[in-house]
Design an enzyme around this catalytic site. Structure first.
Site, PDB file in Angstrom:
ATOM      1  N   ASN A   1      42.107  22.507  42.712  1.00 36.58           N
ATOM      2  CA  ASN A   1      43.074  22.099  41.700  1.00 36.58           C
ATOM      3  C   ASN A   1      42.721  22.537  40.297  1.00 36.58           C
ATOM      4  O   ASN A   1      41.582  22.454  39.872  1.00 36.58           O
ATOM      5  CB  ASN A   1      43.174  20.566  41.673  1.00 36.58           C
ATOM      6  N   CYS A   2      43.735  22.960  39.573  1.00 38.93           N
ATOM      7  CA  CYS A   2      43.662  23.034  38.126  1.00 38.93           C
ATOM      8  C   CYS A   2      44.710  22.053  37.629  1.00 38.93           C
ATOM      9  O   CYS A   2      45.860  22.428  37.390  1.00 38.93           O
ATOM     10  CB  CYS A   2      43.963  24.442  37.639  1.00 38.93           C
ATOM     11  N   VAL A   3      44.357  20.784  37.547  1.00 34.84           N
ATOM     12  CA  VAL A   3      45.280  19.755  37.079  1.00 34.84           C
ATOM     13  C   VAL A   3      44.565  18.914  36.029  1.00 34.84           C
ATOM     14  O   VAL A   3      43.390  19.116  35.757  1.00 34.84           O
ATOM     15  CB  VAL A   3      45.769  18.856  38.232  1.00 34.84           C
TER      16      VAL A   3
END
Length: 432
Positions: free
Chosen positions: A245-247
């Site tokens: 994830n890139c959140v």
């Protein structure tokens, strides 16, 4: 299934000639680790490895993922199956864990969706990774113009490879185990008849899978491509799920947290006492309404087919995933399954705004991990690993968040793991 976690406690890091552990000190052969990472041609020549210890005046930014070093020494499969190991099922046997240490991957990818880890000061109180001895991988792309998906994959694999490398070297060089934690969990047939009189309870494990660098992997499979499925909690504890994830950093479920999921840990502790913990159901958080309807219907159908009386539902992320959370809630409740939700809030800096983007009358049992919009001032650190200026673009920050003296003013959402929706946080309340 029976899984033993052979824990070796790490309380100090050092660079040295041989990667090994003795007396609580994890020694890292930096050259060997860099050579391993450099095998990926997508990573550049400016790679570096740094060490960060609890209490040091060090800031790590921008952080992508955190991974606990592990290596399986007995049983089927190997750590992080389908990613850096074969796809064989895990969750049984013996796995070495370098407890108290972590691999932290740091570098620009999506920029506004990476986080900050302070090893001391007020920010350290909000991230659990301020208390781990961190081997920090400082990553750069071989070509700044390369596709971000390729670079994200390279960074993700670098972290997993480094974590496995550290634990494998220690296991192969001989080590003294400090603690063995054994876990057992029955198959579905046994679970159905076990503990009569206790309610059958499951765990509905929502994983962020929105594409565009917002994905999670189960045995190497992108979870946005699956229908909800059943897994043993021991498979999760043995590395079957990893983050891609890139959140927002505050509620990103890192690979470290998947390995140490506190919901699973606590449900296993209460299994056979307060309820019968039957199984985990893994589901996704896709972006289209059709996908949300399909996955929520399928996940709750599985819960009903298993005859569950109740489920604990955890979310990852906010906004769009709130719709998945609420669909899972009311569909389960209308099938006669009681639900408890675990999420965080985006209630505005004054805490007065609506906390979730969606709601329903059935969602009347909800645990919060905190308000991600709360503002905090992070004082300057003596050393920055990474790029301090990213504070101006990171989610929770704004142009001017980074002051001339090195201090940073941001919302909690900029701090890695600050409001973990799995409950793996530094701050909380417990009933005793």
């Amino acid at each position: 299934m029976r899984l033993e976690l052979h824990r070796v406690f790490v309380n100090k890091l050092a660079f040295g000639d041989k990667t090994s552990i003795a007396g609580g000190t994890l020694t890292v052969n930096k050259r060997e680790l860099l050579d391993l990472l450099s095998e990926d041609e997508l990573l550049g020549k400016n790679l570096d490895v740094a060490l960060a210890m609890p209490g040091e005046s060090i800031r790590i930014v921008p952080v992508k993922d955190v991974i606990e070093p592990r290596w399986k020494i007995e049983g089927g499969g190997q750590v992080f199956p389908g990613m850096i190991s074969d796809v064989e099922t895990v969750g049984e046997g013996k796995t070495v864990v370098l407890s108290g240490s972590a691999v932290v991957t740091a570098g620009k990818i999506v920029r506004f969706q990476e986080g900050i880890i302070d090893m001391s000061g007020p920010g350290a109180d909000y991230t659990p990774y301020s208390k781990t001895c961190n081997v920090v991988l400082l990553l750069e792309p071989a070509n700044p113009a390369m596709d971000k998906h390729d670079y994200e994959t390279a960074c993700r694999m670098a972290g997993l490879k480094a974590a496995a490398y550290l634990a494998r070297c220690c296991a192969e060089s001989g080590l003294e185990v400090d603690q063995v934690d054994a876990f057992e969990h029955p198959n579905i047939r046994e679970a159905m008849t076990a503990h009569p009189g206790l309610p059958k309870v499951g765990y509905l494990y929502m994983l962020q899978t929105q594409g565009l660098l917002h994905d999670t992997y189960l045995y190497g499979v992108d979870v946005k491509k699956i229908l909800p499925t059943v897994v043993s909690p021991l498979e999760v504890m043995d590395g079957a799920i990893v983050s891609g994830n890139c959140v927002s950093a505050c509620d990103k479920n890192s690979s470290y947290v998947h390995l140490n999921n506190p919901v699973i840990a606590d449900m296993l502790k209460r299994h056979g006492k307060d309820f019968n913990f039957v199984t985990c159901i893994v589901t996704n958080e896709n972006v289209t309404l059709a996908d949300k309807r399909r996955s929520s219907s399928f996940a709750t159908k599985l819960a009903a087919m298993l005859g569950l009386d109740g489920i604990v539902i955890t979310e990852e992320g906010f906004g769009n995933p709130d719709a998945d959370l609420i669909m899972n809630c009311w569909k389960a409740e209308r099938l006669g399954i009681k639900t408890t939700l675990l999420t965080d809030e985006y209630a505005g800096q004054d805490g007065a705004s609506q906390s979730l983007a969606d709601s329903c009358v059935e969602g009347n049992a909800c645990v919060t991990a905190g308000n991600a919009n709360e503002v905090i001032v992070l004082p300057p650190m003596e050393k920055v690993l990474g790029f301090a200026e990213e504070a101006n673009v990171i989610a929770g920050g704004w142009q001017g968040s980074l002051a001339a003296d090195g201090s940073i003013t941001v919302e909690l959402q900029a701090i890695t793991g600050a409001t973990s929706e799995l409950g793996y946080t530094k701050l909380g309340a417990y009933t005793i």
